[in-house]
Scaffold this motif. Sequence first.
Motif, PDB file in Angstrom:
ATOM      1  N   UNK A  73       0.863  -1.181   0.000  1.00 48.64           N
ATOM      2  CA  UNK A  73       0.000   0.000   0.000  1.00 48.64           C
ATOM      3  C   UNK A  73       0.899   1.230   0.000  1.00 48.64           C
ATOM      4  N   UNK A  74       0.831   2.026  -1.065  1.00 48.72           N
ATOM      5  CA  UNK A  74       1.837   3.082  -1.250  1.00 48.72           C
ATOM      6  C   UNK A  74       1.294   4.506  -1.162  1.00 48.72           C
ATOM      7  N   UNK A  75      -0.033   4.647  -0.996  1.00 45.85           N
ATOM      8  CA  UNK A  75      -0.577   5.999  -0.846  1.00 45.85           C
ATOM      9  C   UNK A  75      -1.890   5.951  -0.064  1.00 45.85           C
ATOM     10  N   UNK A  76      -2.364   7.087   0.449  1.00 44.83           N
ATOM     11  CA  UNK A  76      -3.584   7.096   1.256  1.00 44.83           C
ATOM     12  C   UNK A  76      -4.837   6.624   0.517  1.00 44.83           C
ATOM     13  N   UNK A  77      -4.925   6.913  -0.777  1.00 46.58           N
ATOM     14  CA  UNK A  77      -6.097   6.466  -1.547  1.00 46.58           C
ATOM     15  C   UNK A  77      -6.167   4.944  -1.564  1.00 46.58           C
ATOM     16  N   UNK A  78      -5.035   4.307  -1.808  1.00 44.33           N
ATOM     17  CA  UNK A  78      -4.975   2.855  -1.813  1.00 44.33           C
ATOM     18  C   UNK A  78      -5.314   2.305  -0.429  1.00 44.33           C
ATOM     19  N   UNK A  79      -4.848   2.984   0.606  1.00 41.16           N
ATOM     20  CA  UNK A  79      -5.150   2.557   1.984  1.00 41.16           C
ATOM     21  C   UNK A  79      -6.654   2.599   2.234  1.00 41.16           C
ATOM     22  N   UNK A  80      -7.296   3.666   1.778  1.00 43.01           N
ATOM     23  CA  UNK A  80      -8.750   3.781   1.946  1.00 43.01           C
ATOM     24  C   UNK A  80      -9.471   2.651   1.220  1.00 43.01           C
ATOM     25  N   UNK A  81      -9.029   2.335   0.020  1.00 42.33           N
ATOM     26  CA  UNK A  81      -9.669   1.289  -0.779  1.00 42.33           C
ATOM     27  C   UNK A  81      -9.571  -0.078  -0.102  1.00 42.33           C
ATOM     28  N   UNK A  99       0.346   7.776   4.787  1.00 39.09           N
ATOM     29  CA  UNK A  99      -0.342   6.485   4.834  1.00 39.09           C
ATOM     30  C   UNK A  99      -0.528   6.051   6.287  1.00 39.09           C
ATOM     31  N   UNK A 100       0.510   6.217   7.100  1.00 40.45           N
ATOM     32  CA  UNK A 100       0.424   5.850   8.519  1.00 40.45           C
ATOM     33  C   UNK A 100      -0.720   6.605   9.191  1.00 40.45           C
ATOM     34  N   UNK A 101      -0.776   7.906   8.982  1.00 38.57           N
ATOM     35  CA  UNK A 101      -1.798   8.735   9.624  1.00 38.57           C
ATOM     36  C   UNK A 101      -3.198   8.338   9.184  1.00 38.57           C
ATOM     37  N   UNK A 102      -3.345   8.078   7.890  1.00 38.78           N
ATOM     38  CA  UNK A 102      -4.666   7.727   7.373  1.00 38.78           C
ATOM     39  C   UNK A 102      -5.149   6.399   7.957  1.00 38.78           C
ATOM     40  N   UNK A 103      -4.266   5.411   8.009  1.00 40.71           N
ATOM     41  CA  UNK A 103      -4.639   4.093   8.551  1.00 40.71           C
ATOM     42  C   UNK A 103      -4.952   4.195  10.042  1.00 40.71           C
ATOM     43  N   UNK A 104      -4.170   4.974  10.759  1.00 44.57           N
ATOM     44  CA  UNK A 104      -4.443   5.163  12.182  1.00 44.57           C
ATOM     45  C   UNK A 104      -5.780   5.855  12.414  1.00 44.57           C
TER      46      UNK A 104
END
Length: 215
Positions: A73-81, A99-104
Amino acid sequence: MIKHRVIHAIEQTGLIAIVRGIEPESVLPLAEALYAGGVEVIEVTCNSTRYLESITALKTKMGDKMKVGAGTVINPVMAQLVIDAGADFVLSPDFNPDVVSMVHEKQRLMIPAVMTPSEILQACRLGVDLLKLFPANSLGIDYLKEIQGPLDNLALIPVGGITLENTASFAQAGAFAVGVGSALTNKQWVKDGEWGKITRQAEAFIRAFRDNKHR
């Protein structure tokens, strides 16, 4: 919290099974074979075919037995998906604070890849619980030992070139767990439906880690 249940499962088994480049149609029988061998944590990489479909299928069919994650997972959009698809945890091949912040924010476990002491400490300052040491085999067993001299409270998961032979050494050196790809989720075995081989290989990896785990 989901995060703590995933951490517990990783610690108990000492293993994350990495699924890369496997068609969704083969992911469920592969997961069943891994689970029969004691694997409770599985990761589908985002550079796999129809990876969101695989993650959703695993979560739907195996979610009561296994913790399902998304890797590469290399970006926040991918993390959201991947989180929307059902991922319990997220791994990346690098250290990306966004990415860390978004997942947290989504209250999921984030395992970023780190290599240098600077990356390790930056990740720790962002509240990361587990760290992926990558590429582990290239860095070597001694690197893991030496990094834990000044940073002996780390939960490091070596990933990259992990084999049955070096799993024992990484366990002895203090690894929290190992992430295993092709040596476990062998594409030829999957193609040929050699599920028994995968189950036995899973058992062997878990045994190798547990028997040599640093106390």
